[in-house]
Design an enzyme around this catalytic site. Structure first.
Site, short mmCIF file in Angstrom:
data_model
loop_
_atom_site.label_atom_id
_atom_site.label_comp_id
_atom_site.label_asym_id
_atom_site.label_seq_id
_atom_site.Cartn_x
_atom_site.Cartn_y
_atom_site.Cartn_z
N SER A 19 25.81 7.14 9.49
CA SER A 19 24.72 5.65 10.95
C SER A 19 23.50 5.82 11.07
O SER A 19 23.20 6.92 12.03
CB SER A 19 26.15 6.01 12.36
OG SER A 19 25.20 5.91 13.43
N HIS A 44 26.37 2.39 7.77
CA HIS A 44 26.85 1.87 9.70
C HIS A 44 25.68 1.57 10.59
O HIS A 44 24.72 2.79 10.60
CB HIS A 44 27.31 2.58 9.39
CG HIS A 44 27.82 2.55 11.03
ND1 HIS A 44 29.48 1.94 11.07
CD2 HIS A 44 28.43 3.09 12.16
CE1 HIS A 44 29.66 1.77 12.71
NE2 HIS A 44 29.03 2.20 13.27
N ASP A 46 24.63 0.50 14.23
CA ASP A 46 24.80 0.47 15.62
C ASP A 46 23.86 -0.33 16.33
O ASP A 46 22.59 0.15 16.86
CB ASP A 46 24.73 1.99 15.88
CG ASP A 46 25.62 3.13 15.88
OD1 ASP A 46 27.31 2.46 15.57
OD2 ASP A 46 25.35 3.89 14.71
N MET A 48 23.04 -1.83 19.79
CA MET A 48 23.52 -1.57 21.24
C MET A 48 22.70 -2.84 21.72
O MET A 48 21.61 -2.71 22.17
CB MET A 48 23.68 0.13 21.77
CG MET A 48 23.71 0.52 20.81
SD MET A 48 24.26 2.19 21.89
CE MET A 48 24.75 3.55 19.98
N HIS A 77 27.40 -3.03 13.70
CA HIS A 77 28.70 -2.11 15.52
C HIS A 77 28.25 -3.31 15.95
O HIS A 77 27.34 -1.99 16.31
CB HIS A 77 29.06 -0.58 14.63
CG HIS A 77 29.93 -0.29 16.11
ND1 HIS A 77 30.22 1.19 16.24
CD2 HIS A 77 30.68 -0.19 16.41
CE1 HIS A 77 30.60 1.30 17.25
NE2 HIS A 77 31.20 0.22 18.01
N MET A 79 27.44 -3.13 19.12
CA MET A 79 27.95 -2.83 21.25
C MET A 79 27.62 -3.16 21.78
O MET A 79 26.32 -3.31 22.15
CB MET A 79 27.59 -0.92 20.97
CG MET A 79 28.71 -0.46 20.34
SD MET A 79 27.97 1.45 20.02
CE MET A 79 27.43 0.81 18.66
N MET A 148 37.25 4.43 17.80
CA MET A 148 36.44 5.39 18.41
C MET A 148 36.36 6.07 18.58
O MET A 148 37.78 6.22 19.25
CB MET A 148 35.58 4.28 19.49
CG MET A 148 34.89 3.10 19.21
SD MET A 148 33.58 3.11 18.08
CE MET A 148 32.78 4.46 19.09
N ASP A 182 34.55 7.03 13.95
CA ASP A 182 33.31 6.41 14.43
C ASP A 182 32.86 7.56 15.28
O ASP A 182 33.23 6.96 16.94
CB ASP A 182 33.10 5.68 14.51
CG ASP A 182 31.23 4.78 14.81
OD1 ASP A 182 30.79 6.89 14.68
OD2 ASP A 182 30.92 4.34 15.27
C1 DX5 Z 1 28.28 5.93 19.08
C2 DX5 Z 1 27.80 5.45 17.63
C3 DX5 Z 1 28.06 6.20 16.22
C4 DX5 Z 1 26.94 7.09 16.25
C5 DX5 Z 1 27.58 8.27 15.66
O1 DX5 Z 1 28.14 5.06 20.27
O2 DX5 Z 1 28.50 3.90 17.39
O3 DX5 Z 1 27.53 5.47 15.31
O4 DX5 Z 1 25.94 6.66 15.83
O5 DX5 Z 1 26.82 9.58 15.63
P1 DX5 Z 1 27.61 10.86 15.30
O6 DX5 Z 1 28.04 10.86 14.03
O7 DX5 Z 1 26.71 11.70 16.22
O8 DX5 Z 1 28.77 10.76 16.99
ZN ZN Z 2 29.09 3.03 15.48
#
Ligand code: DX5
Ligand code: ZN
Length: 226
Positions: A19, A44, A46, A48, A77, A79, A148, A182
């Site tokens: 990620s 991956h 993220d 947000m 991903h 969010m 999650m 994740d």
């Molecule tokens: C959190 C993200 C993850 C995050 C995971 O909301 O979706 O992908 O980067 O990070 P670690 O492995 O540090 O929990």
């Molecule tokens: Zn993620």
């Protein structure tokens, strides 16, 4: 293209997906090089929006920039509160797999169906407090379920073991569905998720907090059951 990417991911599984949330964005090309040299099979990303989750990251331009520098499948991903509003633009930016959160939308089957029509693979994600039934209901409409193991929003949180039973239920009911986990995946937790039937392991801090990505990834892989 999406089917190719999905096949690549399927064939690679069990696989570790870095990620990029915690990478050095000031040196994104260098980070991509290091990950590719470490032999990762997919990335991956993220996204947000500061609304669905209380944190803000990046959007289409970063996905597009990464796309120009790698052939690896891009697992995005989302969010965000309104995935359909941006889905086509993420596809244009080069996403291969778009995962949205079941908590974010009123009609998740409709969202999954419309994303699939854009020609990419579809994933559906659920936070730890969301009952597994939501994912079980949606499984026939998507390519991947993302369980999650932390509340979506931040890297570096601790693993919530509630995810393990969810993985087991999904694996039992849907033997061929791609299962992803994740949040808080580390040398201590990855083996548990693997034993529970997970295929794809998203890892942030346990890679980016280590000096040598290849070693970190190899050590994590060593914990997987095949
Ligand atoms: C959190 C993200 C993850 C995050 C995971 O909301 O979706 O992908 O980067 O990070 P670690 O492995 O540090 O929990
Ligand atoms: Zn993620």
């Amino acid at each position: 293209m999406s089917t190719d990417a999905l096949t690549k991911i399927r064939n690679a599984s069990p696989a570790i997906l870095p990620s990029l949330l915690m990478c050095d964005f000031g040196n994104l090309l260098g980070e991509l090089d290091r990950l590719q040299q470490a032999g990762v099979e997919a990335l991956h990303l993220d996204v947000m929006d500061g609304h669905f989750v209380p944190n803000l990251t990046y959007g289409m331009p970063i996905v597009e920039g990464i796309r120009r520098h790698t052939d690896l499948p891009l697992d995005v991903h989302l969010m965000i509160s309104d995935p359909l509003r941006y889905a086509a633009r993420f596809v244009d930016a080069g996403a291969d797999l778009l995962t949205f959160h079941v908590e974010a939308v009123a009609d998740p089957i409709e969202v999954a169906t419309r994303i699939a029509k854009l020609g990419v693979a579809v994933g559906v994600a659920a936070n730890p407090e969301t009952p597994v039934e939501k994912l079980l209901e949606l499984a026939p409409h998507c390519d991947l379920a993302l369980v999650m193991s932390v509340n979506a929003g931040f890297g570096g949180q601790s693993f919530n073991p509630i995810a393990l039973n969810k993985l087991r239920s999904l694996r039992e009911r849907f033997p061929d569905l791609l299962l992803q986990i994740d949040g808080g995946i580390s040398l201590q937790t990855i083996g548990l998720a693997s034993q529970a039937g997970c295929d794809l392991f998203v890892v942030g801090s346990a890679i980016f907090g280590q000096p040598d990505y290849a070693t970190a990834i190899r050590d994590l892989r060593d914990q997987l059951v095949s």
